[in-house]
Design an enzyme around this catalytic site. Structure first.
Site, PDB file in Angstrom:
ATOM      1  CE  LYS A   1      -3.963  -2.127   2.326  1.00  0.00           C
ATOM      2  NZ  LYS A   1      -4.854  -2.026   3.505  1.00  0.00           N
TER       3      LYS A   1
ATOM      4  CE1 TYR B   1      -9.276  -2.830  -0.770  1.00  0.00           C
ATOM      5  CE2 TYR B   1      -8.567  -1.108  -2.275  1.00  0.00           C
ATOM      6  CZ  TYR B   1      -8.275  -2.109  -1.380  1.00  0.00           C
ATOM      7  OH  TYR B   1      -6.961  -2.407  -1.090  1.00  0.00           O
TER       8      TYR B   1
ATOM      9  CG  ASN C   1      -3.532  -2.526   6.928  1.00  0.00           C
ATOM     10  OD1 ASN C   1      -3.308  -2.371   5.729  1.00  0.00           O
ATOM     11  ND2 ASN C   1      -4.606  -3.143   7.374  1.00  0.00           N
TER      12      ASN C   1
ATOM     13  CG  HIS D   1      -5.442  -6.209  -0.335  1.00  0.00           C
ATOM     14  ND1 HIS D   1      -6.696  -6.266   0.221  1.00  0.00           N
ATOM     15  CD2 HIS D   1      -5.456  -7.059  -1.400  1.00  0.00           C
ATOM     16  CE1 HIS D   1      -7.441  -7.112  -0.493  1.00  0.00           C
ATOM     17  NE2 HIS D   1      -6.710  -7.600  -1.486  1.00  0.00           N
TER      18      HIS D   1
ATOM     19  CD  GLU E   1      -8.506  -9.501  -3.821  1.00  0.00           C
ATOM     20  OE1 GLU E   1      -9.316  -8.989  -3.032  1.00  0.00           O
ATOM     21  OE2 GLU E   1      -7.433 -10.012  -3.443  1.00  0.00           O
TER      22      GLU E   1
END
Length: 140
Positions: free
Chosen positions: A11, A51, A114, A117, A128
């Site tokens: 990320k 998302y 965080n 993913h 994905e």
């Protein structure tokens, strides 16, 4: 044990801090191979579509904004039980609850930022992976 593939995103919080190599080293040390990888700037359209499962949740707009705030590294990881292994290496979504030595415990800035993913199932991994990679992009 079955060889499978899973999807991973490093990320914006992690790419901003040049942690791509350290994060990938954790995947590789655990026996996962990176069989496709690309650094991209996710567009708002891509992030919203990717998302969309979270569209009704209160954090959706913030998630889209965050995921488009800087470059990300999208990649395909391959190995024995890759989905479960990747999730173990990442650690709990909330870094405060993540085990020592996991990516999120070591590198996450917050529950939102965080660092990574990962797909939550083999079925979602296939979806994905297909969102970002064509079959010819994956070199095992």
């Amino acid at each position: 044990m079955a060889i499978e593939r899973t999807f991973s995103i490093i990320k914006p919080d992690a790419t901003r801090r040049n942690l791509t190599g350290k994060i990938n080293a954790k995947f590789e040390a655990a026996g996962l191979r990176i069989v496709a990888q690309r650094r991209i700037q996710m567009t708002e359209t891509q992030a919203k579509k990717f998302y969309e499962v979270h569209a009704a949740r209160p954090f959706y707009n913030d998630l889209v904004k965050f995921m488009t705030s800087g470059p990300v590294v999208v990649q395909v990881l391959e190995g024995e039980n890759a989905v479960a292994k990747n999730r173990e290496i990442m650690g709990a979504t909330n870094p405060a609850n993540a085990d020592a030595g996991t990516i999120r415990k070591e590198f996450a800035e917050s529950i939102e930022a965080n660092s990574v993913h990962g797909s939550d199932s083999a079925e979602n991994a296939a979806i994905e992976i297909g969102y970002f990679f064509a079959g010819a992009d994956i070199v095992g």
